[in-house]
Design an enzyme around this catalytic site. Structure first.
Site, PDB file in Angstrom:
ATOM      1  N   TYR A  13       0.673  -1.357   0.364  1.00  0.00           N
ATOM      2  CA  TYR A  13       0.282   0.174   0.147  1.00  0.00           C
ATOM      3  C   TYR A  13       1.637   0.678   0.230  1.00  0.00           C
ATOM      4  O   TYR A  13       1.694   1.467   0.911  1.00  0.00           O
ATOM      5  CB  TYR A  13      -1.314  -0.067   0.818  1.00  0.00           C
ATOM      6  CG  TYR A  13      -2.133  -1.019   1.577  1.00  0.00           C
ATOM      7  CD1 TYR A  13      -2.140  -1.905  -0.055  1.00  0.00           C
ATOM      8  CD2 TYR A  13      -2.838  -1.398   2.182  1.00  0.00           C
ATOM      9  CE1 TYR A  13      -3.256  -3.054   0.574  1.00  0.00           C
ATOM     10  CE2 TYR A  13      -3.832  -1.776   2.438  1.00  0.00           C
ATOM     11  CZ  TYR A  13      -4.129  -2.385   0.908  1.00  0.00           C
ATOM     12  OH  TYR A  13      -5.198  -3.295   1.205  1.00  0.00           O
ATOM     13  N   PRO A  68     -15.669  -5.151   2.076  1.00  0.00           N
ATOM     14  CA  PRO A  68     -17.806  -4.869   2.163  1.00  0.00           C
ATOM     15  C   PRO A  68     -18.493  -4.811   1.280  1.00  0.00           C
ATOM     16  O   PRO A  68     -19.518  -4.862   1.754  1.00  0.00           O
ATOM     17  CB  PRO A  68     -17.559  -4.919   3.379  1.00  0.00           C
ATOM     18  CG  PRO A  68     -15.874  -3.904   4.201  1.00  0.00           C
ATOM     19  CD  PRO A  68     -15.322  -4.254   2.475  1.00  0.00           C
ATOM     20  N   LEU A  69     -18.119  -3.145   0.830  1.00  0.00           N
ATOM     21  CA  LEU A  69     -18.924  -2.383   0.550  1.00  0.00           C
ATOM     22  C   LEU A  69     -18.979  -2.092  -0.778  1.00  0.00           C
ATOM     23  O   LEU A  69     -19.473  -0.924  -1.148  1.00  0.00           O
ATOM     24  CB  LEU A  69     -18.934  -1.226   1.169  1.00  0.00           C
ATOM     25  CG  LEU A  69     -18.981  -0.768   2.084  1.00  0.00           C
ATOM     26  CD1 LEU A  69     -19.137   0.243   3.383  1.00  0.00           C
ATOM     27  CD2 LEU A  69     -20.896  -1.105   2.963  1.00  0.00           C
ATOM     28  N   GLY A  70     -18.061  -3.033  -1.707  1.00  0.00           N
ATOM     29  CA  GLY A  70     -18.078  -3.397  -2.861  1.00  0.00           C
ATOM     30  C   GLY A  70     -17.224  -2.372  -3.148  1.00  0.00           C
ATOM     31  O   GLY A  70     -17.342  -1.512  -4.631  1.00  0.00           O
ATOM     32  N   GLY A  78     -17.198   0.823  -2.793  1.00  0.00           N
ATOM     33  CA  GLY A  78     -18.083   2.036  -2.262  1.00  0.00           C
ATOM     34  C   GLY A  78     -19.067   2.185  -3.484  1.00  0.00           C
ATOM     35  O   GLY A  78     -20.351   2.590  -2.887  1.00  0.00           O
ATOM     36  N   LEU A 125     -21.470  -0.042  -2.857  1.00  0.00           N
ATOM     37  CA  LEU A 125     -22.866  -0.394  -1.816  1.00  0.00           C
ATOM     38  C   LEU A 125     -23.852   0.534  -0.743  1.00  0.00           C
ATOM     39  O   LEU A 125     -24.411   0.610  -0.157  1.00  0.00           O
ATOM     40  CB  LEU A 125     -22.785  -1.799  -1.266  1.00  0.00           C
ATOM     41  CG  LEU A 125     -22.558  -3.207  -2.153  1.00  0.00           C
ATOM     42  CD1 LEU A 125     -22.372  -4.266  -1.217  1.00  0.00           C
ATOM     43  CD2 LEU A 125     -23.951  -3.774  -2.812  1.00  0.00           C
TER      44      LEU A 125
END
Length: 321
Positions: A56, A204-206, A208, A210
């Site tokens: 990162y 987990p939020l795709g 952004g 979702l």
């Protein structure tokens, strides 16, 4: 903050962790002092699981975490990973599971994190040139040397999880897991539950989607990693909008935001599933953490399962966290 355990014999951690890819600039620019402030805010709010990677921002995110955790590292479980290098947005990804290379990358991570032991070290297990057992055995030596507390896998198949676990106990596996998919295989999830392995749910939020903030007309920065994900092609985003609107409708009926409902759906998959949403926005951070207090009714869960079946469009092979 709700809590869970990182495997049956593992440490207790917050039920929502903090992913740090967004702090690397992968989804838009972020100032270093703002990134540090966001991590501190997460810790003050009760987050005790930080998920990062050595690639990162070429290690700069690990260095940031090392600065923030100076004097308080015992309060937080830090997960980092090795065995992969990423050149630019979305790749190319070069996997390297040679024990010597893994040891080198671990030592570099230790220096940046300002610690002598990593709490959880994930192996990218996609290097087909090196037997998985050889890579895990090398990392097991580093566990015995006191430089790693627990081992995990980043991605991998059901077979790979079982093979790795036979060499040294695997405490966690990091996989992309969200309503927008692609979902982990049922066999992988069953093996994790059987072996007592925590599932760290990446994206987990795709990325952004979702949350409802990424509409078909949205434009990304030139170096945004989502350019490499075919699900974010405008045509595909447009075809997914009707399902997103249904998610927002289901959320509105509960007086919640779409993102909180998407994260709460993951909690219903089992206590061993720990989402690590990544954000650079302190408001979004608070919204993500608030999801830990939500329990969705059965009818909403069933509606979501019908709305978001396994997708036909899957992203290219890339590190899942």
């Amino acid at each position: 903050m709700r809590h869970t355990r990182l495997g049956p014999a593992g440490p207790v951690v917050s039920a929502v962790g903090l992913g740090t890819l967004a702090l690397s600039g992968a989804y838009g620019p972020v100032e270093p002092h703002d990134a540090e402030r966001l991590v501190r805010r997460a810790l003050d709010a009760g987050v005790t699981l930080l998920d990062t990677a050595d690639f990162y921002a070429d290690g700069q995110v690990e260095s940031l975490i090392g600065r923030v955790l100076a004097g308080r590292s015992g309060e937080v479980v830090v997960c980092t990973r090795g065995g992969a290098r990423v050149a630019g947005p979305g790749g190319p990804v070069v996997f390297d599971g040679r024990p010597r290379e893994l040891e080198r990358s671990l030592h570099a991570s230790l220096r940046r994190l300002r610690t002598d032991c990593v709490d959880l070290f994930h192996l990218h297990c996609q290097d087909t040139r090196v037997p998985l057992e050889e890579s895990v055995a090398g990392l097991a030596e580093l566990v015995r040397a006191g430089k790693i507390r627990r081992l995990g896998l980043s991605g991998g198949t059901t077979e790979q999880v079982r093979r790795a676990h036979a060499v040294h106990p695997v405490s966690a596996i990091g996989v992309e897991y969200s309503l927008w998919g692609p979902p982990p295989s049922p066999g992988l999830l069953a093996a994790a539950r059987e072996l007592g392995i925590a599932v760290i749910a990446a994206r987990p939020l795709g990325r952004g989607f979702l949350t409802g903030r990424v509409r078909p007309q949205a434009r990304f920065e030139p170096d945004d990693w989502r350019h490499a994900d075919p699900r974010f092609h405008p045509d595909h985003r447009h075809s997914s909008c009707s399902r997103l609107q249904e998610l927002e409708s289901a959320a509105a009926q509960l007086d919640l935001g779409a993102g909180r409902v998407a994260l709460s759906w993951l909690f219903s998959r089992g206590e061993h599933v720990i989402p690590v949403p990544s954000t650079r926005d302190p408001v979004h951070l608070e919204m993500n953490l608030a999801a830990a207090s939500v329990e969705l009714p059965p009818e909403t869960l069933a509606r979501l399962d019908d709305l978001f079946p396994a997708p036909h469009c899957v992203p290219p092979e890339s590190p899942p966290l």
